[in-house]
Motif scaffolding. Structure first.
Motif, PDB file in Angstrom:
ATOM      1  N   GLU A   1      -2.903 -30.660  18.091  1.00 29.31           N
ATOM      2  CA  GLU A   1      -1.977 -29.997  19.228  1.00 29.31           C
ATOM      3  C   GLU A   1      -2.924 -28.371  20.140  1.00 29.31           C
ATOM      4  O   GLU A   1      -3.002 -28.287  21.530  1.00 29.31           O
ATOM      5  CB  GLU A   1      -0.308 -29.320  18.913  1.00 29.31           C
ATOM      6  CG  GLU A   1       0.160 -30.458  17.914  1.00 29.31           C
ATOM      7  CD  GLU A   1       1.839 -29.642  17.619  1.00 29.31           C
ATOM      8  OE1 GLU A   1       1.454 -28.150  17.309  1.00 29.31           O
ATOM      9  OE2 GLU A   1       2.423 -30.372  17.997  1.00 29.31           O
ATOM     10  N   ALA A   2      -3.526 -28.140  19.171  1.00 27.52           N
ATOM     11  CA  ALA A   2      -4.573 -27.212  19.774  1.00 27.52           C
ATOM     12  C   ALA A   2      -5.551 -27.681  20.381  1.00 27.52           C
ATOM     13  O   ALA A   2      -5.542 -27.036  21.596  1.00 27.52           O
ATOM     14  CB  ALA A   2      -5.349 -26.511  18.778  1.00 27.52           C
ATOM     15  N   VAL A   3      -5.958 -28.966  19.760  1.00 27.94           N
ATOM     16  CA  VAL A   3      -6.968 -29.788  20.612  1.00 27.94           C
ATOM     17  C   VAL A   3      -6.173 -30.023  22.220  1.00 27.94           C
ATOM     18  O   VAL A   3      -7.136 -29.810  23.324  1.00 27.94           O
ATOM     19  CB  VAL A   3      -7.399 -31.058  20.145  1.00 27.94           C
ATOM     20  CG1 VAL A   3      -8.308 -31.919  20.819  1.00 27.94           C
ATOM     21  CG2 VAL A   3      -8.292 -30.105  19.265  1.00 27.94           C
ATOM     22  N   ALA A   4      -5.735 -30.506  21.892  1.00 33.41           N
ATOM     23  CA  ALA A   4      -4.772 -31.113  23.512  1.00 33.41           C
ATOM     24  C   ALA A   4      -4.450 -30.179  24.634  1.00 33.41           C
ATOM     25  O   ALA A   4      -4.252 -30.709  25.867  1.00 33.41           O
ATOM     26  CB  ALA A   4      -3.200 -32.150  22.909  1.00 33.41           C
ATOM     27  N   ALA A   5      -3.666 -28.785  23.804  1.00 31.46           N
ATOM     28  CA  ALA A   5      -3.135 -27.976  24.531  1.00 31.46           C
ATOM     29  C   ALA A   5      -4.643 -27.147  25.558  1.00 31.46           C
ATOM     30  O   ALA A   5      -4.021 -27.122  27.082  1.00 31.46           O
ATOM     31  CB  ALA A   5      -2.923 -27.143  23.910  1.00 31.46           C
TER      32      ALA A   5
ATOM     33  N   LEU B   1     -10.584 -39.293  22.035  1.00 34.21           N
ATOM     34  CA  LEU B   1      -9.561 -38.304  21.345  1.00 34.21           C
ATOM     35  C   LEU B   1      -8.287 -40.091  20.812  1.00 34.21           C
ATOM     36  O   LEU B   1      -8.173 -39.875  19.592  1.00 34.21           O
ATOM     37  CB  LEU B   1      -9.311 -37.321  21.572  1.00 34.21           C
ATOM     38  CG  LEU B   1      -7.981 -36.790  21.033  1.00 34.21           C
ATOM     39  CD1 LEU B   1      -8.839 -36.575  18.843  1.00 34.21           C
ATOM     40  CD2 LEU B   1      -7.499 -35.521  21.556  1.00 34.21           C
ATOM     41  N   VAL B   2      -7.904 -40.357  21.914  1.00 32.89           N
ATOM     42  CA  VAL B   2      -6.333 -41.145  21.347  1.00 32.89           C
ATOM     43  C   VAL B   2      -7.445 -42.372  20.542  1.00 32.89           C
ATOM     44  O   VAL B   2      -5.942 -43.238  19.791  1.00 32.89           O
ATOM     45  CB  VAL B   2      -6.786 -41.590  22.240  1.00 32.89           C
ATOM     46  CG1 VAL B   2      -5.502 -43.036  22.960  1.00 32.89           C
ATOM     47  CG2 VAL B   2      -5.707 -40.608  24.286  1.00 32.89           C
ATOM     48  N   ALA B   3      -8.270 -43.009  20.680  1.00 33.85           N
ATOM     49  CA  ALA B   3      -8.705 -43.998  19.527  1.00 33.85           C
ATOM     50  C   ALA B   3      -8.873 -43.249  18.239  1.00 33.85           C
ATOM     51  O   ALA B   3      -8.770 -44.196  17.456  1.00 33.85           O
ATOM     52  CB  ALA B   3     -10.234 -44.255  20.301  1.00 33.85           C
TER      53      ALA B   3
ATOM     54  N   CYS C   1      -7.582 -41.516  17.363  1.00 33.37           N
ATOM     55  CA  CYS C   1      -6.091 -40.496  16.808  1.00 33.37           C
ATOM     56  C   CYS C   1      -5.252 -41.662  16.394  1.00 33.37           C
ATOM     57  O   CYS C   1      -4.468 -41.939  15.339  1.00 33.37           O
ATOM     58  CB  CYS C   1      -4.996 -39.832  17.628  1.00 33.37           C
ATOM     59  SG  CYS C   1      -5.837 -38.606  17.893  1.00 33.37           S
ATOM     60  N   ALA C   2      -5.804 -43.231  17.025  1.00 36.66           N
ATOM     61  CA  ALA C   2      -4.940 -44.556  16.859  1.00 36.66           C
ATOM     62  C   ALA C   2      -5.174 -45.141  15.649  1.00 36.66           C
ATOM     63  O   ALA C   2      -4.914 -45.316  14.225  1.00 36.66           O
ATOM     64  CB  ALA C   2      -5.780 -45.290  17.433  1.00 36.66           C
ATOM     65  N   CYS C   3      -6.460 -43.852  15.090  1.00 31.13           N
ATOM     66  CA  CYS C   3      -6.986 -44.789  14.114  1.00 31.13           C
ATOM     67  C   CYS C   3      -6.255 -44.047  12.400  1.00 31.13           C
ATOM     68  O   CYS C   3      -6.808 -44.752  11.488  1.00 31.13           O
ATOM     69  CB  CYS C   3      -8.982 -44.832  14.054  1.00 31.13           C
ATOM     70  SG  CYS C   3      -9.429 -45.834  13.071  1.00 31.13           S
ATOM     71  N   LEU C   4      -6.907 -42.891  12.937  1.00 30.24           N
ATOM     72  CA  LEU C   4      -5.998 -42.271  11.542  1.00 30.24           C
ATOM     73  C   LEU C   4      -4.665 -42.227  11.103  1.00 30.24           C
ATOM     74  O   LEU C   4      -3.887 -42.280  10.363  1.00 30.24           O
ATOM     75  CB  LEU C   4      -6.376 -40.317  11.724  1.00 30.24           C
ATOM     76  CG  LEU C   4      -7.784 -39.738  12.088  1.00 30.24           C
ATOM     77  CD1 LEU C   4      -8.081 -38.501  11.999  1.00 30.24           C
ATOM     78  CD2 LEU C   4      -7.821 -39.995  10.535  1.00 30.24           C
ATOM     79  N   ALA C   5      -4.093 -42.703  12.532  1.00 27.60           N
ATOM     80  CA  ALA C   5      -2.702 -42.420  12.250  1.00 27.60           C
ATOM     81  C   ALA C   5      -2.354 -43.545  11.816  1.00 27.60           C
ATOM     82  O   ALA C   5      -1.695 -43.927  10.546  1.00 27.60           O
ATOM     83  CB  ALA C   5      -1.669 -42.707  13.759  1.00 27.60           C
ATOM     84  N   ALA C   6      -3.244 -45.369  11.744  1.00 26.72           N
ATOM     85  CA  ALA C   6      -3.088 -45.912  11.296  1.00 26.72           C
ATOM     86  C   ALA C   6      -2.838 -46.386   9.532  1.00 26.72           C
ATOM     87  O   ALA C   6      -2.552 -46.579   8.479  1.00 26.72           O
ATOM     88  CB  ALA C   6      -4.137 -47.430  11.628  1.00 26.72           C
ATOM     89  N   ALA C   7      -4.300 -45.497   9.222  1.00 29.19           N
ATOM     90  CA  ALA C   7      -4.775 -44.591   7.991  1.00 29.19           C
ATOM     91  C   ALA C   7      -3.450 -44.188   7.053  1.00 29.19           C
ATOM     92  O   ALA C   7      -3.370 -43.929   5.822  1.00 29.19           O
ATOM     93  CB  ALA C   7      -5.913 -44.018   7.645  1.00 29.19           C
ATOM     94  N   LEU C   8      -3.261 -43.264   7.650  1.00 34.17           N
ATOM     95  CA  LEU C   8      -1.928 -42.563   7.553  1.00 34.17           C
ATOM     96  C   LEU C   8      -1.083 -42.897   7.483  1.00 34.17           C
ATOM     97  O   LEU C   8       0.061 -43.271   6.161  1.00 34.17           O
ATOM     98  CB  LEU C   8      -1.747 -40.947   8.468  1.00 34.17           C
ATOM     99  CG  LEU C   8      -1.850 -40.064   8.546  1.00 34.17           C
ATOM    100  CD1 LEU C   8      -2.170 -39.258   9.259  1.00 34.17           C
ATOM    101  CD2 LEU C   8      -2.632 -40.259   6.662  1.00 34.17           C
TER     102      LEU C   8
ATOM    103  N   LEU D   1       2.717 -37.748  20.822  1.00 27.78           N
ATOM    104  CA  LEU D   1       3.064 -36.777  22.090  1.00 27.78           C
ATOM    105  C   LEU D   1       1.304 -37.351  22.779  1.00 27.78           C
ATOM    106  O   LEU D   1       1.844 -37.399  24.072  1.00 27.78           O
ATOM    107  CB  LEU D   1       3.270 -35.908  21.949  1.00 27.78           C
ATOM    108  CG  LEU D   1       3.542 -34.840  22.937  1.00 27.78           C
ATOM    109  CD1 LEU D   1       5.012 -35.209  23.528  1.00 27.78           C
ATOM    110  CD2 LEU D   1       3.916 -33.462  22.256  1.00 27.78           C
ATOM    111  N   LEU D   2       0.623 -37.308  21.964  1.00 21.52           N
ATOM    112  CA  LEU D   2      -0.454 -37.484  23.227  1.00 21.52           C
ATOM    113  C   LEU D   2      -0.684 -38.654  23.705  1.00 21.52           C
ATOM    114  O   LEU D   2      -0.852 -37.831  25.058  1.00 21.52           O
ATOM    115  CB  LEU D   2      -1.452 -36.906  22.347  1.00 21.52           C
ATOM    116  CG  LEU D   2      -3.344 -37.783  23.020  1.00 21.52           C
ATOM    117  CD1 LEU D   2      -3.430 -36.387  24.067  1.00 21.52           C
ATOM    118  CD2 LEU D   2      -4.291 -37.131  21.545  1.00 21.52           C
ATOM    119  N   VAL D   3      -0.365 -39.465  23.176  1.00 18.75           N
ATOM    120  CA  VAL D   3       0.052 -41.332  24.267  1.00 18.75           C
ATOM    121  C   VAL D   3       0.996 -41.278  24.719  1.00 18.75           C
ATOM    122  O   VAL D   3       0.637 -41.203  26.484  1.00 18.75           O
ATOM    123  CB  VAL D   3      -0.069 -42.442  22.834  1.00 18.75           C
ATOM    124  CG1 VAL D   3       0.284 -43.697  23.966  1.00 18.75           C
ATOM    125  CG2 VAL D   3      -1.004 -42.266  22.447  1.00 18.75           C
ATOM    126  N   THR D   4       1.580 -40.641  25.093  1.00 20.63           N
ATOM    127  CA  THR D   4       3.268 -40.552  25.668  1.00 20.63           C
ATOM    128  C   THR D   4       2.718 -39.883  26.895  1.00 20.63           C
ATOM    129  O   THR D   4       2.487 -39.864  28.177  1.00 20.63           O
ATOM    130  CB  THR D   4       4.371 -39.335  24.808  1.00 20.63           C
ATOM    131  OG1 THR D   4       4.759 -41.075  23.337  1.00 20.63           O
ATOM    132  CG2 THR D   4       5.354 -40.356  25.928  1.00 20.63           C
TER     133      THR D   4
END
Length: 149
Positions: A90-94, A106-108, A110-117, A138-141
């Motif tokens: 959120e701090a990065v996106a702001a 960053l989006v790529a 995030c996708a990688c980390l979200a998949a790992a999570l 939220l970032l992707v949206t």
């Protein structure tokens, strides 16, 4: 032979991060920096997210089926601090993005980390409800809304 060496170095790096606890300290430092120096903190946070994503992308390879693998332990640590990573995202996106390539990277990541999570959470519906994953959505949206607007 070169791939085996790279795998070994990744395992050592993962083990060092897990054993020393540097992961959570690095995220805490990036969060603190983003609160005092928002632009610089956002750059640091973005690089940290990209770094973690590149490490955890390695966990998806067949070489990492050992439950004692340092990279699997690192993935578990990332899952444990996912809410802090969400605040960092959120701090990065702001701060916005100077170049579209920075946003794309960053989006790529995030996708990688979200998949790992999601893998770590073991949720059968393939959806994790941690702060990081929600911040990624939220970032992707917001990216999609900006492209449509």
């Amino acid at each position: 032979e070169q791939n085996r060496s790279l795998h070994f170095y990744l395992e050592v790096l993962g083990a060092a991060m897990v054993e020393t606890g540097v992961l959570e300290s690095a995220v805490d430092a990036a969060l603190a920096r983003s609160s005092h120096f928002p632009k610089e903190g956002a750059a640091t946070g973005s690089k940290l997210i990209q770094f973690l994503a590149s490490l955890l992308a390695q966990v998806a390879t067949p070489l990492h089926d050992d439950p004692q693998s340092p990279l699997l332990k690192l993935r578990a640590d990332v899952h444990r601090i996912a809410d802090k990573l969400g605040r960092l995202l959120e701090a990065v996106a702001a701060q916005g993005f100077d170049h579209p390539m920075n946003l794309r990277e960053l989006v790529a990541s995030c996708a990688c980390l979200a998949a790992a999570l999601v893998l770590q959470s073991g949720m059968s519906e393939g959806c994790s409800d941690d702060h990081f994953t929600l911040s990624c959505r939220l970032l992707v949206t917001s990216c999609c809304d900006a492209d449509l607007g």
